[in-house]
Design an enzyme around this catalytic site. Structure first.
Site, short mmCIF file in Angstrom:
data_model
loop_
_atom_site.label_atom_id
_atom_site.label_comp_id
_atom_site.label_asym_id
_atom_site.label_seq_id
_atom_site.Cartn_x
_atom_site.Cartn_y
_atom_site.Cartn_z
N ARG A 1 0.87 -1.18 0.00
CA ARG A 1 0.00 0.00 0.00
C ARG A 1 0.90 1.22 0.00
NH1 ARG A 1 0.42 1.75 5.23
NH2 ARG A 1 0.54 0.17 6.87
N HIS B 1 -1.96 3.32 6.51
CA HIS B 1 -2.89 2.22 6.80
C HIS B 1 -4.33 2.69 6.70
CE1 HIS B 1 -4.48 -1.41 8.60
NE2 HIS B 1 -5.11 -0.67 9.50
N TYR C 1 7.66 3.92 9.97
CA TYR C 1 8.02 2.50 9.96
C TYR C 1 8.42 1.97 8.59
CZ TYR C 1 3.04 2.25 8.66
OH TYR C 1 1.82 2.45 8.06
#
Length: 371
Positions: A270, A274, A284
């Site tokens: 993606r 999120h 991250y």
């Protein structure tokens, strides 16, 4: 008859490695749009190839517009989909109208292409009750927010199809994080035990909400988790629409022929956060990793493939982009025109008989809403 045993010491590590080594990645198109696995090519007409590309381009625009609408406060919950178009849309494209889709919260595009009106998808995002009123003949469930719960529901729907003698399948999605949930294992185990016509897809975008897949599980692949459930499992290049289509179509054919469920891991990515609820992927993920996966973009890959066949060009793509913008605008107008939802509406659709405490609240809100 007693099971066979061996006297030699069991090498558990070697057994595990033997299982893991069986799960290689199915790929048909490489990053340059070149066919690298002619034997696995699905039987799709030129028109079908063009339609699949049209849907992928349309959905990328829908994702961009949905992100903007969310930032403007005109949509509620939204999970970006850019980068996962091949995984989501090619899998739906491999289904038939009578098949059921039970999506996770990121999987709105597949159910829109399966028949859910776009304006209702917008209303679902806003939490409006009309967003969950699925039209007759549209075989989808509303997106599941509880991570992994749709796997158990899919097993049930698939068993229902089997008991009714319907030649159809139930398909569901989760992410790599969802494979750490108990419902993931329970759903696949149940479907396997009853030989139900289910297709379970795990879209491995590597980071769940923010946890690397390497910290989610010690397994080298997610696909190998099918072994424990005694069902077929396969790992697919989830940025390759032809590979995803081929894997899902084969799984569907086997399911309706009584050969049971399949678990498919799609390796995907993606590009956005999120969800739009405050996630920051730069905390991250590295820029280097983002750049690596952008080179695998499913739209770029498929566009190169079709252009080489003379089936796609810039003019055709621009037409799709303009069509998408116009239809999204109209769907938004339709969603905006829906009656404003009341607190009493929520109570009325939830309960047949209101408990005493809610009867009192119903009276209070009815009085407020009548003013």
């Amino acid at each position: 008859m007693a099971s066979k045993t061996q006297n030699a010491k069991l090498d558990a590590k070697k057994v595990l490695e033997a299982v893991e080594n069986q799960f290689t990645t199915l790929q048909i198109l490489n990053e340059e749009g070149e066919v690298v696995n002619e034997a696995a090519m699905p039987d799709l007409s030129d028109e079908q190839l063009q339609e699949l590309m049209r849907r992928m381009v349309y959905t990328r625009i829908l994702d961009q517009r949905s992100i903007s609408l969310n930032r403007q406060g005109r949509l509620g919950f939204y999970a970006p989909t850019a980068g996962q178009e091949a995984s989501q849309l090619a899998s739906q494209f491999a289904l038939e109208k009578e098949d059921f889709i039970l999506p996770g919260y990121r999987d709105v595009p597949p159910i829109v292409w399966h028949g859910l009106p776009l304006y209702q998808a917008f209303l679902w995002s806003r939490g409006h009750l009309a967003g969950g009123q699925i039209p007759d003949g549209v075989n989808v469930a509303i997106p599941q927010i509880i991570i992994g719960a749709q796997y158990v529901q899919t097993a049930g729907v698939a068993l229902g199809l089997k008991k009714r003698g319907v030649k159809a399948v139930a398909l569901t999605y989760t992410g790599d994080g969802g494979t750490s949930q108990g419902d993931f294992y329970e759903g696949m185990n149940f479907a396997g035990a009853y030989n139900a016509p289910a297709i379970f897809i795990a879209q491995n975008n590597r980071f769940a909400i923010s946890t690397p897949v390497e910290k989610q599980t010690a397994a080298k692949t997610l696909a190998q988790k099918a072994v424990a459930a005694g069902i077929a499992g396969i790992q697919v290049d989830g940025m390759d629409p032809l590979a995803v289509y081929a894997a899902v179509r084969e799984a569907r054919d086997r399911a309706i022929n009584g050969e049971g469920p399949t678990f498919i891991e799609t390796l995907t990515y993606r590009y956005g956060p999120h969800t739009m609820a405050g996630d920051d992927p730069t905390r991250y993920r590295t820029a280097e990793l983002d750049n690596e996966w952008e080179k695998k973009d499913p739209l770029v890959r498929f566009r190169k493939f079709l252009e080489k066949k003379g089936l796609w060009n810039e003019e055709r793509e621009n037409e799709v982009i303009e069509q998408a913008k116009e239809e999204i605008k109209e769907a938004l107008k339709q969603a905006d025109a829906a009656p404003k939802q009341k607190v009493t509406d929520l109570m009325n659709i939830t309960y047949t008989d209101l408990p005493q405490n809610l009867k009192e609240q119903h009276e209070i809100y009815s009085a407020k809403e009548s003013k």
